[in-house]
Design an enzyme around this catalytic site. Structure first.
Site, PDB file in Angstrom:
ATOM      1  N   VAL A  91      50.283  33.557  28.493  1.00 18.70           N
ATOM      2  CA  VAL A  91      49.992  32.234  27.935  1.00 18.70           C
ATOM      3  C   VAL A  91      50.175  32.285  26.416  1.00 18.70           C
ATOM      4  O   VAL A  91      49.508  33.049  25.717  1.00 18.70           O
ATOM      5  CB  VAL A  91      48.576  31.784  28.297  1.00 18.70           C
ATOM      6  CG1 VAL A  91      48.297  30.404  27.713  1.00 18.70           C
ATOM      7  CG2 VAL A  91      48.394  31.770  29.814  1.00 18.70           C
ATOM      8  N   VAL A  93      51.314  29.874  22.750  1.00 24.91           N
ATOM      9  CA  VAL A  93      51.610  28.613  22.072  1.00 24.91           C
ATOM     10  C   VAL A  93      52.134  28.944  20.683  1.00 24.91           C
ATOM     11  O   VAL A  93      51.572  29.793  19.971  1.00 24.91           O
ATOM     12  CB  VAL A  93      50.358  27.717  21.957  1.00 24.91           C
ATOM     13  CG1 VAL A  93      50.668  26.452  21.155  1.00 24.91           C
ATOM     14  CG2 VAL A  93      49.834  27.347  23.344  1.00 24.91           C
ATOM     15  N   ARG A  99      46.678  22.961  18.507  1.00 22.87           N
ATOM     16  CA  ARG A  99      45.886  21.729  18.449  1.00 22.87           C
ATOM     17  C   ARG A  99      46.722  20.479  18.698  1.00 22.87           C
ATOM     18  O   ARG A  99      46.418  19.394  18.181  1.00 22.87           O
ATOM     19  CB  ARG A  99      45.151  21.596  17.096  1.00 22.87           C
ATOM     20  CG  ARG A  99      44.255  22.772  16.740  1.00 22.87           C
ATOM     21  CD  ARG A  99      43.123  22.956  17.731  1.00 22.87           C
ATOM     22  NE  ARG A  99      42.348  21.755  17.900  1.00 22.87           N
ATOM     23  CZ  ARG A  99      41.602  21.467  18.989  1.00 22.87           C
ATOM     24  NH1 ARG A  99      41.581  22.305  20.006  1.00 22.87           N
ATOM     25  NH2 ARG A  99      40.908  20.357  19.047  1.00 22.87           N
ATOM     26  N   GLY A 101      47.687  19.912  22.078  1.00 22.87           N
ATOM     27  CA  GLY A 101      47.583  19.709  23.514  1.00 22.87           C
ATOM     28  C   GLY A 101      48.577  20.491  24.335  1.00 22.87           C
ATOM     29  O   GLY A 101      48.748  20.211  25.530  1.00 22.87           O
ATOM     30  N   LEU A 103      48.507  23.779  25.302  1.00 23.28           N
ATOM     31  CA  LEU A 103      47.833  24.561  26.347  1.00 23.28           C
ATOM     32  C   LEU A 103      47.267  23.642  27.424  1.00 23.28           C
ATOM     33  O   LEU A 103      47.403  23.922  28.629  1.00 23.28           O
ATOM     34  CB  LEU A 103      46.725  25.420  25.733  1.00 23.28           C
ATOM     35  CG  LEU A 103      45.920  26.269  26.731  1.00 23.28           C
ATOM     36  CD1 LEU A 103      46.829  27.207  27.519  1.00 23.28           C
ATOM     37  CD2 LEU A 103      44.847  27.059  25.989  1.00 23.28           C
ATOM     38  N   TYR A 132      39.108  29.534  27.880  1.00 20.97           N
ATOM     39  CA  TYR A 132      39.363  29.131  29.259  1.00 20.97           C
ATOM     40  C   TYR A 132      38.175  28.529  29.992  1.00 20.97           C
ATOM     41  O   TYR A 132      38.344  27.919  31.039  1.00 20.97           O
ATOM     42  CB  TYR A 132      39.944  30.315  30.042  1.00 20.97           C
ATOM     43  CG  TYR A 132      41.322  30.675  29.547  1.00 20.97           C
ATOM     44  CD1 TYR A 132      42.430  29.929  29.921  1.00 20.97           C
ATOM     45  CD2 TYR A 132      41.508  31.718  28.649  1.00 20.97           C
ATOM     46  CE1 TYR A 132      43.699  30.227  29.429  1.00 20.97           C
ATOM     47  CE2 TYR A 132      42.775  32.026  28.159  1.00 20.97           C
ATOM     48  CZ  TYR A 132      43.858  31.276  28.559  1.00 20.97           C
ATOM     49  OH  TYR A 132      45.108  31.570  28.074  1.00 20.97           O
ATOM     50  N   PHE A 421      45.953  41.642  34.098  1.00 21.50           N
ATOM     51  CA  PHE A 421      47.317  41.096  33.970  1.00 21.50           C
ATOM     52  C   PHE A 421      47.352  40.052  32.876  1.00 21.50           C
ATOM     53  O   PHE A 421      46.335  39.592  32.416  1.00 21.50           O
ATOM     54  CB  PHE A 421      47.796  40.510  35.316  1.00 21.50           C
ATOM     55  CG  PHE A 421      46.813  39.585  35.970  1.00 21.50           C
ATOM     56  CD1 PHE A 421      46.801  38.234  35.673  1.00 21.50           C
ATOM     57  CD2 PHE A 421      45.894  40.062  36.892  1.00 21.50           C
ATOM     58  CE1 PHE A 421      45.888  37.375  36.271  1.00 21.50           C
ATOM     59  CE2 PHE A 421      44.985  39.205  37.519  1.00 21.50           C
ATOM     60  CZ  PHE A 421      44.977  37.862  37.210  1.00 21.50           C
TER      61      PHE A 421
END
Length: 421
Positions: A91, A93, A99, A101, A103, A132, A421
């Protein structure tokens, strides 16, 4: 409630779509930028191969890739069975698009795909805990870090099994260990189904990803005294010498059929010449070693940390798919801002231990009000909801309701995994 600020809605200039194979190198460049990495060619090739086998969501600002979310196609053991469960990874960005949006949009796309393909769970290991929880992921397994001082023989309260020990060539180990792992995997919830490639590339890699001073993997297998070829346990470990002190044994995984078999493997590890310390980073909280060790000054828990975080994407399907340890008749009021289909009041009915469950909408008053995040933490049987009630994140309207649900959710062994992972 989570105090983190809400994520903004995705910018209208950003689109989310499947990331094609032709963009894998761009995706890796973005991931290395986000995680401040610069791997050598061999490691990059490994990551490229991993991504190729994943489901992938790309976030694009025009034609510029600004976000990546990948998911392994895992199957996860749950109480009484197993379920398809995407393992979220890579994951990333772009720092220019924080900031905005990105994710949130990628996670929403993942949840949409899960719903369309009948996958009621998703799971991940979090690089940052605060991120998360707001997406409904709750810590469902925990690991102990354990150290054993091995400059003297390991003191034990039980007699170790007397089966034969043998070292196995790492090249031959996956076929041998996979059969044992597959046979025993269902005993604990939270464990993924390992492919041959996963065994070879994640467990038997010649060089350790985090410490290149460690040896290649060593694999020791314990046989049965009456049937030497039958595997009753194994340990995977690496070693490292020290210039001015005894060397290190780093234990990566130890599995066994019985406490006596576990004791035999621990005794072996503690007796390796020219070593004086065993470090095990990922042991279950109910590790028998902590009880059969004869000297707890010799065996110490040096840390504890959350492992697998679970997200119930389809609460009803997930609850109906697992087994239950006790009857229950409770009304749950579930909060889930990301997936409104999960929200509302539902009656959970389990008529008998081991029997099927029902989970249907109801207008009856709630016995418990809880966030989907906390329900995800409790789902595998490792996080008592009574603790969440004491912490104030779960509201108990009917006295004893949390304890009743805990009794139904409980498992013989705590959920646990060392497959990060």
């Amino acid at each position: 409630m989570d105090s983190a600020p809400p994520s903004p809605a995705p910018s209208t200039a950003i689109t989310f779509r499947d990331l094609p194979d032709t963009d894998l190198d761009r995706a890796l460049d973005l991931s290395y930028l986000a995680f401040h990495e610069n791997p050598e060619d061999e490691k990059r090739k490994h990551h490229h191969d991993l991504l190729r086998g994943c489901d992938r969501v790309g976030a694009y600002d025009g034609e510029t890739l600004v976000g990546l979310l990948a998911a392994f196609r895992f199957t996860l053991s749950v109480p009484g069975g197993e379920l398809p469960c995407p393992g979220v990874t890579f994951v990333s960005v772009a720092p220019t698009h924080r900031r905005r949006g990105v994710l949130s949009g990628m996670v929403a796309a993942l949840f949409e795909r899960c719903g369309a393909s009948g996958r009621p769970l998703a799971a991940l290991w979090a690089s940052e805990d605060a991120i998360y929880g707001r997406f409904g992921f709750g810590p469902a397994t925990y690991n102990n870090t354990v150290e054993v001082k091995s400059e003297r023989p390991l003191a034990l309260r039980i007699t170790p099994a007397d089966g034969p020990l043998r070292l196995v060539d790492p090249a031959a180990a996956p076929a041998l260990l996979a059969e044992y792992y597959d046979r025993t995997r269902a005993a604990r919830a939270g464990r993924i189904e390992r492919t041959e490639a996963w065994w070879r590339e994640e467990w038997m890699a010649t060089e350790d990803e985090d410490d290149d001073d460690l040896s290649p993997p060593r694999v020791v297998v314990l046989g049965d005294a009456a049937a030497p070829d039958r595997v009753t346990g194994y340990a995977i470990y690496r070693t490292k010498g020290r210039d001015e002190a005894p060397g290190l044994v780093r234990l990566d995984e130890l599995e066994a059929d019985s406490p006596e078999a576990e004791a035999a493997l621990w005794r072996y590890l503690a007796s390796i010449d020219l070593t004086g310390l065993i470090q095990a980073w990922g042991r279950p909280l109910d590790d028998p070693l902590l009880l059969f060790a004869g000297d707890r000054d010799q065996v110490r828990v040096t840390g504890q940390y959350p492992g697998l975080r679970v997200r119930l994407v389809d609460v009803r399907a997930a609850l109906l798919a697992r087994s239950w340890a006790a009857p229950a008749d409770l009304v749950l009021e579930v909060r889930d801002p990301q997936l409104p289909a999960n929200e509302g009041r539902f009656r959970l009915t389990v008529t008998a231990a081991g029997g099927p469950a029902a989970y249907e909408p109801t207008d009856a008053p709630a016995d418990l009000t809880l966030d989907v995040r906390d329900l995800g933490s409790a789902y595998l049987g490792g996080a008592p909801l009574v603790s969440f009630v004491r912490a104030g994140t779960v509201t108990e309207h009917t006295p004893g309701a949390a304890a009743a649900l805990d009794a139904a959710l409980t498992t013989a062994l705590l959920p646990h995994t060392v497959d990060s992972f």
